[in-house]
Scaffold this motif. Structure first.
Motif, PDB file in Angstrom:
ATOM      1  N   PHE A 647      28.593  42.894  36.086  1.00  0.00           N
ATOM      2  CA  PHE A 647      27.640  43.608  35.255  1.00  0.00           C
ATOM      3  C   PHE A 647      27.751  43.104  33.817  1.00  0.00           C
ATOM      4  O   PHE A 647      28.838  43.118  33.231  1.00  0.00           O
ATOM      5  CB  PHE A 647      27.917  45.117  35.289  1.00  0.00           C
ATOM      6  N   ASP A 648      26.642  42.689  33.253  1.00  0.00           N
ATOM      7  CA  ASP A 648      26.637  42.164  31.889  1.00  0.00           C
ATOM      8  C   ASP A 648      26.320  43.284  30.904  1.00  0.00           C
ATOM      9  O   ASP A 648      25.312  43.255  30.197  1.00  0.00           O
ATOM     10  CB  ASP A 648      25.623  41.022  31.772  1.00  0.00           C
ATOM     11  N   SER A 649      27.218  44.271  30.832  1.00  0.00           N
ATOM     12  CA  SER A 649      26.954  45.407  29.945  1.00  0.00           C
ATOM     13  C   SER A 649      27.080  45.023  28.475  1.00  0.00           C
ATOM     14  O   SER A 649      26.557  45.702  27.599  1.00  0.00           O
ATOM     15  CB  SER A 649      27.934  46.545  30.254  1.00  0.00           C
ATOM     16  N   GLY A 650      27.745  43.904  28.183  1.00  0.00           N
ATOM     17  CA  GLY A 650      27.886  43.482  26.801  1.00  0.00           C
ATOM     18  C   GLY A 650      26.825  42.505  26.361  1.00  0.00           C
ATOM     19  O   GLY A 650      26.838  42.039  25.216  1.00  0.00           O
ATOM     20  N   ASP A 651      25.890  42.180  27.263  1.00  0.00           N
ATOM     21  CA  ASP A 651      24.808  41.233  26.955  1.00  0.00           C
ATOM     22  C   ASP A 651      25.349  39.909  26.412  1.00  0.00           C
ATOM     23  O   ASP A 651      24.787  39.314  25.492  1.00  0.00           O
ATOM     24  CB  ASP A 651      23.825  41.832  25.932  1.00  0.00           C
ATOM     25  N   ASN A 652      26.444  39.454  27.001  1.00  0.00           N
ATOM     26  CA  ASN A 652      27.055  38.202  26.530  1.00  0.00           C
ATOM     27  C   ASN A 652      27.417  37.272  27.686  1.00  0.00           C
ATOM     28  O   ASN A 652      28.272  36.408  27.547  1.00  0.00           O
ATOM     29  CB  ASN A 652      28.299  38.505  25.691  1.00  0.00           C
ATOM     30  N   GLY A 653      26.769  37.476  28.832  1.00  0.00           N
ATOM     31  CA  GLY A 653      27.052  36.612  29.973  1.00  0.00           C
ATOM     32  C   GLY A 653      28.340  37.006  30.671  1.00  0.00           C
ATOM     33  O   GLY A 653      28.872  38.101  30.483  1.00  0.00           O
ATOM     34  N   VAL A 654      28.848  36.098  31.481  1.00  0.00           N
ATOM     35  CA  VAL A 654      30.049  36.353  32.271  1.00  0.00           C
ATOM     36  C   VAL A 654      31.258  35.785  31.540  1.00  0.00           C
ATOM     37  O   VAL A 654      31.358  34.572  31.331  1.00  0.00           O
ATOM     38  CB  VAL A 654      29.938  35.716  33.675  1.00  0.00           C
ATOM     39  N   GLY A 655      32.156  36.672  31.127  1.00  0.00           N
ATOM     40  CA  GLY A 655      33.385  36.245  30.453  1.00  0.00           C
ATOM     41  C   GLY A 655      34.560  36.240  31.404  1.00  0.00           C
ATOM     42  O   GLY A 655      34.505  36.803  32.512  1.00  0.00           O
ATOM     43  N   ALA A 656      35.635  35.615  30.980  1.00  0.00           N
ATOM     44  CA  ALA A 656      36.805  35.466  31.837  1.00  0.00           C
ATOM     45  C   ALA A 656      37.421  36.807  32.205  1.00  0.00           C
ATOM     46  O   ALA A 656      37.987  36.964  33.293  1.00  0.00           O
ATOM     47  CB  ALA A 656      37.840  34.581  31.148  1.00  0.00           C
ATOM     48  N   THR A 657      37.319  37.805  31.328  1.00  0.00           N
ATOM     49  CA  THR A 657      37.946  39.099  31.588  1.00  0.00           C
ATOM     50  C   THR A 657      36.976  40.137  32.127  1.00  0.00           C
ATOM     51  O   THR A 657      37.376  41.271  32.375  1.00  0.00           O
ATOM     52  CB  THR A 657      38.595  39.638  30.303  1.00  0.00           C
ATOM     53  N   ASP A 658      35.693  39.783  32.297  1.00  0.00           N
ATOM     54  CA  ASP A 658      34.733  40.742  32.838  1.00  0.00           C
ATOM     55  C   ASP A 658      35.093  41.092  34.274  1.00  0.00           C
ATOM     56  O   ASP A 658      35.564  40.246  35.042  1.00  0.00           O
ATOM     57  CB  ASP A 658      33.317  40.171  32.795  1.00  0.00           C
ATOM     58  N   GLU A 659      34.823  42.335  34.630  1.00  0.00           N
ATOM     59  CA  GLU A 659      35.161  42.784  35.978  1.00  0.00           C
ATOM     60  C   GLU A 659      34.279  42.116  37.032  1.00  0.00           C
ATOM     61  O   GLU A 659      33.059  42.041  36.890  1.00  0.00           O
ATOM     62  CB  GLU A 659      35.023  44.296  36.095  1.00  0.00           C
ATOM     63  N   ARG A 660      34.932  41.653  38.097  1.00  0.00           N
ATOM     64  CA  ARG A 660      34.218  41.170  39.283  1.00  0.00           C
ATOM     65  C   ARG A 660      34.249  42.270  40.346  1.00  0.00           C
ATOM     66  O   ARG A 660      35.248  42.980  40.471  1.00  0.00           O
ATOM     67  CB  ARG A 660      34.876  39.915  39.852  1.00  0.00           C
ATOM     68  N   MET A 661      33.144  42.391  41.080  1.00  0.00           N
ATOM     69  CA  MET A 661      33.066  43.355  42.171  1.00  0.00           C
ATOM     70  C   MET A 661      32.618  42.628  43.432  1.00  0.00           C
ATOM     71  O   MET A 661      31.854  41.662  43.373  1.00  0.00           O
ATOM     72  CB  MET A 661      32.081  44.486  41.847  1.00  0.00           C
ATOM     73  N   LEU A 662      33.082  43.121  44.575  1.00  0.00           N
ATOM     74  CA  LEU A 662      32.714  42.554  45.872  1.00  0.00           C
ATOM     75  C   LEU A 662      31.809  43.537  46.596  1.00  0.00           C
ATOM     76  O   LEU A 662      32.185  44.693  46.820  1.00  0.00           O
ATOM     77  CB  LEU A 662      33.969  42.285  46.706  1.00  0.00           C
ATOM     78  N   ILE A 663      30.598  43.093  46.948  1.00  0.00           N
ATOM     79  CA  ILE A 663      29.669  43.969  47.670  1.00  0.00           C
ATOM     80  C   ILE A 663      30.096  44.060  49.130  1.00  0.00           C
ATOM     81  O   ILE A 663      30.230  43.041  49.821  1.00  0.00           O
ATOM     82  CB  ILE A 663      28.225  43.448  47.577  1.00  0.00           C
ATOM     83  N   THR A 664      30.306  45.296  49.600  1.00  0.00           N
ATOM     84  CA  THR A 664      30.725  45.509  50.990  1.00  0.00           C
ATOM     85  C   THR A 664      29.667  46.220  51.818  1.00  0.00           C
ATOM     86  O   THR A 664      29.807  46.329  53.037  1.00  0.00           O
ATOM     87  CB  THR A 664      32.024  46.329  51.021  1.00  0.00           C
ATOM     88  N   GLY A 665      28.632  46.714  51.192  1.00  0.00           N
ATOM     89  CA  GLY A 665      27.561  47.370  51.922  1.00  0.00           C
ATOM     90  C   GLY A 665      26.339  47.558  51.048  1.00  0.00           C
ATOM     91  O   GLY A 665      26.455  47.666  49.825  1.00  0.00           O
ATOM     92  N   ILE A 666      25.149  47.569  51.672  1.00  0.00           N
ATOM     93  CA  ILE A 666      23.894  47.761  50.939  1.00  0.00           C
ATOM     94  C   ILE A 666      23.041  48.750  51.718  1.00  0.00           C
ATOM     95  O   ILE A 666      22.800  48.572  52.920  1.00  0.00           O
ATOM     96  CB  ILE A 666      23.128  46.437  50.767  1.00  0.00           C
ATOM     97  N   SER A 667      22.594  49.801  51.035  1.00  0.00           N
ATOM     98  CA  SER A 667      21.675  50.762  51.622  1.00  0.00           C
ATOM     99  C   SER A 667      20.519  50.945  50.648  1.00  0.00           C
ATOM    100  O   SER A 667      20.656  51.607  49.617  1.00  0.00           O
ATOM    101  CB  SER A 667      22.374  52.098  51.885  1.00  0.00           C
TER     102      SER A 667
END
Length: 742
Positions: A647-667
Motif C-alpha cells: 500500500f502506497d499510503s505515503g505516495d512515494n512508491g515502494v520503499g525498502a521498509t514498506d510493508e509487504r502483504m501476501l494475498i491468500t483469498g479474494i471475495s
C-alpha cells in the motif's frame, strides 16, 4: 702449553689494557743430556707478546621495555602488569641485583601530571595493595606494600642474577584495592635513579653503580609513557553473534530450535553473569509497526514457545545449560536467574538461545499457531532493574538493566528495538514446510525444438503435516537468435497469432503419481481461487498466464516472455514425510536450431521482479491497523491469490521498509492477506484512501500449511484450517534449471 694468569686489582682504571710478553732472550734450555741449546736452536727467535686484555668494571643498565603497554583496569584487580624494564648486564662479570626500589606516582584525573605518592583521590596507599617483580613468569621478589608515604615500594630480598652480556626483562605486577571511590585515577611507576635505587654486585661481591633513570616519561612533572587507568568497573559489550541463525521456519512440536546467538565481550575485567532475560519481541514489533522506538508489551506470539533454553560459558571451560518457561509480568519473558556464566576479559563468549515450539493449536492441547512469529531479544526493564545482572570479577561492580556496560547503555537496544538492524532473525511458525530441489534428472544441454520437458523438480513435505501447492511461477530465460523469422517464438503477445508462445504451450505433471498421463493444469473444469489466468481472460481449463519481465500480463506489444504463472485448478497435496517429483513441459516450436536458440526455466523466490506494478486508485479503506487481515479494494479482479502487494499510503512508491502483504483469498472486492510478509513490519495508522495506489507482483509460490485431511471450504477456497504462505523462507529457492540449446 704454558699459561700466564694475573689477578687484576679492583682499583685499576676501566679500559686499561694488560698483556704478557714472553722474553725469548732471557730464556735458557737444556737437552736431555744437560747440554745448553744455542739460541739458534730456539724457535721463534723473537719475543712472543700475548693479546691485550682490557680491564672492564661490572655494569648493569635499565631501560623502559616495550611491554606491557598502558592499561585500563578496575578496582580490585590482581596481578596487573603495570610496567616493564629491560636490564642489560655488561660483558665483564655476572651481576646480581640485591636491592630494588620502585617509585610510584598518582594523578586524580588523567595521566597528565603524575605526583610522587599520588594525590587526594589517587593516593598510592589507598589503591595499591602490593607489587611484585617477575623475570618472565619467575617471581623475583614480593609482594611488597608501598612505603608509608606511598612514594616507593622496596624489594630488599631480591636476589636476581644476570649472566655477563645478557639482556633480561623485569616486569612489575601490582594488586589494586577494591575501593569505594568514584573517580578514575591514573598511576605510573618508574626507576627514578638506578644509581641509588638499585643495588647490584659483581662476581667478587663488590657493588658498582647501576645506570638508568627517569625511564617512564617525564615523571614526576608530566605524564608517564606507561600508565594504569583505574575504573570502578569493567565493561561488558553485548552484540548479536556472527553465527546467529538466519530467518527460517520453526515447526510445531519441535524442540531446541536455535533462534539467536548473543556475543558478550568483557573489557578491563572478567564478569560473572548471573541473570539474563529474553523476550519474544516480534509481537511488539508487529503491534507497534515502523518508526516506533519504544514498544508496548505484547504476548500475542508467546503461545508459540513452551520452553526457552540457554547454553552459556562457565569459568571451568565447560558449557552451562538453563531452561525456563515463558512468563514475567507481560507473559512474553523468559528470565534466567542463578546463572554461573563467566566472560573472561579479552575473550568473547557466546550465549545461544533455543526455543521449544508446542504442538499446533489445531490439535487438542496444542497452542502454536501457523504464520505467527518468534524473535527473541534481550530484555530489560528500567523500572524493575532486575532482568540483567553481571558482576565484575575484580571490582565486584554490578551491571544491571539500565547500565549494561558501565556507561548507561540500555539493553533495550539489543535484539528488541524495532528500529534496530542488529541482525536478530524473525522465525515463522508452521506445522509443515516444503523443501524444493532440482531433480538430478532435470534436462540440460542439447534439445530438440518442439514439445519437451524443460524442468524437473522435487517438493518434499516435512513429517508434521501435508503441504498443499496452489500456484507456481516459473521464470523463463530464452534467446531468439534467428532474426529472419517472422514472429519471434519467445514473444508472449496475444496478437497477431503466429509462432509466439501461448498458455497452451505449457503443461505441468506429477511424475510420482501420474507420470505424464495427466496434466495438472487440466485436471478440473473449474478453479477454486482467483487466478492470474482469470485476470487475463483465460479460461479455467487453461490456468496459465504468461508475464513480461516486469511481472505484468503479456499484451499485444511484442512482449518477451519472462514468466509463466500456473494456478492449479485442483490443489496438489504432498503428504507429510513424502517427496513428489514434478515435470514442466513446454512447446518450443518456432525456436531455431540453426541459430542455437535456448531456453532455461527456474523456480524463483519473492519478489520475482525488482519493481512492483501499480494498481491505480485501488483502495477504499480509510485506515489500517497492524492486525487487519481483510482489506477492501475498488476492484478485486485487479489482484490474484498469491500476489505480493504494497500500500502506497505515503505516495512515494515502494520503499525498502514498506510493508509487504501476501494475498491468500479474494471475495469480490475484499482481499484476505498475511501481514508483514517478507520480514517487513505492519504499518499502523496507514490512512489509506481511495486516491492511494496499491503495488503488486505475482507471487512465485502459494502453498498451504494443511491442517486437515483434504481441503476445507470458505471464502475463495481459503480454508480456516489451511494457512497460506509464499516462497519466503522456503528452502533452496531459487531453483535454477539447466539451459537447453536447440
Amino acid at each position: 702449553n704454558l699459561a700466564v694468569t694475573a689477578d687484576i686489582d679492583n682499583g685499576i682504571t676501566t679500559g686499561t689494557a694488560v698483556a704478557a710478553t714472553f722474553d725469548i732472550s732471557g730464556m735458557t734450555e737444556e737437552d736431555a743430556n744437560g747440554d745448553s741449546l744455542a739460541s739458534s736452536d730456539i724457535v721463534p727467535g723473537t719475543d712472543i707478546t700475548g693479546y691485550n686484555q682490557v680491564a672492564r668494571a661490572a655494569s648493569l643498565s635499565f631501560a623502559l621495555s616495550s611491554t606491557p603497554s598502558s592499561v585500563t583496569t578496575v578496582d580490585g584487580t590482581q596481578n596487573v602488569a603495570v610496567i616493564g624494564f629491560t636490564a642489560t648486564a655488561g660483558d665483564a662479570s655476572d651481576v646480581t641485583v640485591t636491592d630494588f626500589i620502585l617509585s610510584a606516582f598518582g594523578d586524580d584525573n588523567t595521566n597528565a601530571s603524575e605526583t610522587l605518592g599520588g594525590e587526594t583521590n589517587s593516593d598510592i596507599n589507598d589503591y595499591v595493595e602490593s607489587c611484585s617483580l617477575y623475570d618472565d613468569t619467575t617471581l623475583l621478589a614480593g609482594p611488597e606494600a608501598p612505603a608509608s608515604n606511598g612514594e616507593t615500594i622496596r624489594f630488599d630480598t631480591i636476589n636476581w642474577t644476570l649472566s655477563a652480556g645478557s639482556v633480561r626483562q623485569m616486569t612489575v605486577k601490582c594488586n589494586f584495592a577494591n575501593t569505594s571511590a568514584t573517580g578514575v585515577p591514573t598511576f605510573a611507576f618508574d626507576i627514578e635513579d638506578a644509581s641509588t635505587d638499585v643495588v647490584a654486585e659483581d662476581e667478587s661481591g663488590d657493588t658498582f653503580t647501576v645506570t638508568g633513570s627517569d625511564l617512564n616519561g617525564t615523571l614526576p612533572t608530566g605524564a608517564g609513557t606507561r600508565a594504569v587507568t583505574l575504573n570502578n568497573s569493567g565493561s561488558l559489550a553485548i552484540a548479536v553473534g556472527s553465527d546467529t541463525p538466519s530467518a527460517d521456519f520453526v515447526l510445531t512440536g519441535t524442540n531446541l530450535n536455535q533462534v539467536a546467538t548473543y556475543r558478550f565481550t568483557a573489557s578491563n575485567e572478567s564478569f560473572n553473569v548471573q541473570t539474563l532475560t529474553f523476550s519474544e519481541e516480534q509481537a511488539e514489533d508487529d503491534a507497534n509497526g515502523t518508526g516506533v522506538t519504544t514498544d508496548s508489551n505484547e504476548s500475542t506470539y508467546a503461545n508459540n514457545i513452551s520452553l526457552v533454553t540457554l547454553t552459556y560459558p562457565k569459568a571451568d571451560g565447560t558449557t552451562g545449560t538453563a531452561t525456563t518457561g515463558m512468563g514475567g509480568t507481560t507473559g512474553n519473558e523468559a528470565k534466567f536467574s542463578g546463572l554461573t556464566m563467566y566472560v573472561p576479559v579479552g575473550t568473547p563468549k557466546d550465549v545461544k538461545v533455543y526455543v521449544n515450539v508446542p504442538s499446533t493449536d489445531r490439535d487438542s492441547g496444542g497452542s502454536a499457531t501457523s504464520n505467527e512469529k518468534i524473535r527473541m531479544g534481550l530484555f530489560s526493564d528500567a523500572s524493575g532493574n532486575d532482568n540483567y545482572k553481571a558482576v565484575g570479577a575484580g571490582s565486584g561492580y554490578t551491571l544491571s538493566d539500565t547500565d549494561s556496560d558501565g556507561s548507561g547503555t540500555d539493553l533495550t537496544a539489543i535484539g528488541n528495538d524495532p528500529t534496530s538492524t542488529d541482525g536478530v532473525a524473525t522465525f515463522v511458525v508452521k506445522e509443515t514446510k516444503p523443501t524444493i530441489s532440482l531433480s538430478s534428472a532435470s534436462p540440460s544441454g542439447s534439445a530438440v525444438v518442439g514439445r519437451s520437458e524443460v524442468l524437473r523438480f522435487n517438493v518434499a513435505a516435512s513429517a508434521n503435516e501435508d503441504v498443499v501447492l496452489n500456484s507456481l511461477t516459473f521464470k523463463i530465460n530464452t534467446t531468439d537468435n534467428d532474426t529472419t523469422a517472422g514472429a519471434a517464438w519467445n514473444e508472449c503477445d496475444t496478437s497477431p497469432a503466429g509462432t509466439e508462445t501461448t498458455p497452451a504451450d505449457f503443461d505441468l505433471y506429477n511424475l510420482t503419481d501420474d507420470g505424464t498421463t495427466t496434466t495438472l493444469d487440466l485436471s478440473s473444469s473449474s478453479t477454486s481461487n482467483t487466478s492470474l489466468a482469470m485476470m487475463s481472460g483465460a479460461s479455467a481449463n487453461s490456468p496459465w498466464t504468461l508475464l513480461s519481465s516486469t511481472g505484468a500480463i503479456c499484451t499485444t506489444s511484442d512482449d518477451i516472455m519472462a514468466y509463466a504463472h500456473l494456478t492449479l485448478p485442483t490443489s496438489e497435496i504432498i503428504p507429510k514425510g513424502t517427496t513428489k517429483t514434478f515435470a514442466l513441459y513446454m512447446d518450443t516450436t518456432g525456436a531455431s536450431s540453426s541459430a542455437d536458440d535456448s531456453v532455461r526455466v527456474d523456480l524463483p523466490t519473492d519478489p520475482i521482479a525488482s519493481s512492483y506494478i501499480t494498481v491505480a486508485d485501488a483502495s477504499a479503506d480509510a485506515a489500517l491497523t497492524s492486525t487487519t487481515t481483510t482489506l477492501n479494494v475498488d476492484a478485486g479482479t485487479s489482484f490474484a491469490v498469491g500476489d505480493v502487494i504494497v500500500f502506497d499510503s505515503g505516495d512515494n512508491g515502494v520503499g525498502a521498509t514498506d510493508e509487504r502483504m501476501l494475498i491468500t483469498g479474494i471475495s469480490t472486492n475484499a482481499l484476505t492477506v498475511v501481514r508483514g510478509y517478507l520480514n517487513t513490519l505492519p504499518t499502523i495508522s496507514a490512512s489509506v484512501g481511495t486516491s492511494d495506489d496499491i503495488y503488486r507482483l505475482p507471487g512465485s509460490l502459494a502453498w498451504k500449511d494443511d491442517g486437515v485431511a483434504g481441503l476445507t471450504s470458505s471464502v475463495a477456497g481459503n480454508g480456516t484450517q489451511d494457512d497460506y504462505w509464499g516462497s519466503y523462507l522456503v528452502d533452496n529457492l531459487t531453483v535454477n534449471g539447466g539451459t537447453l540449446v536447440f
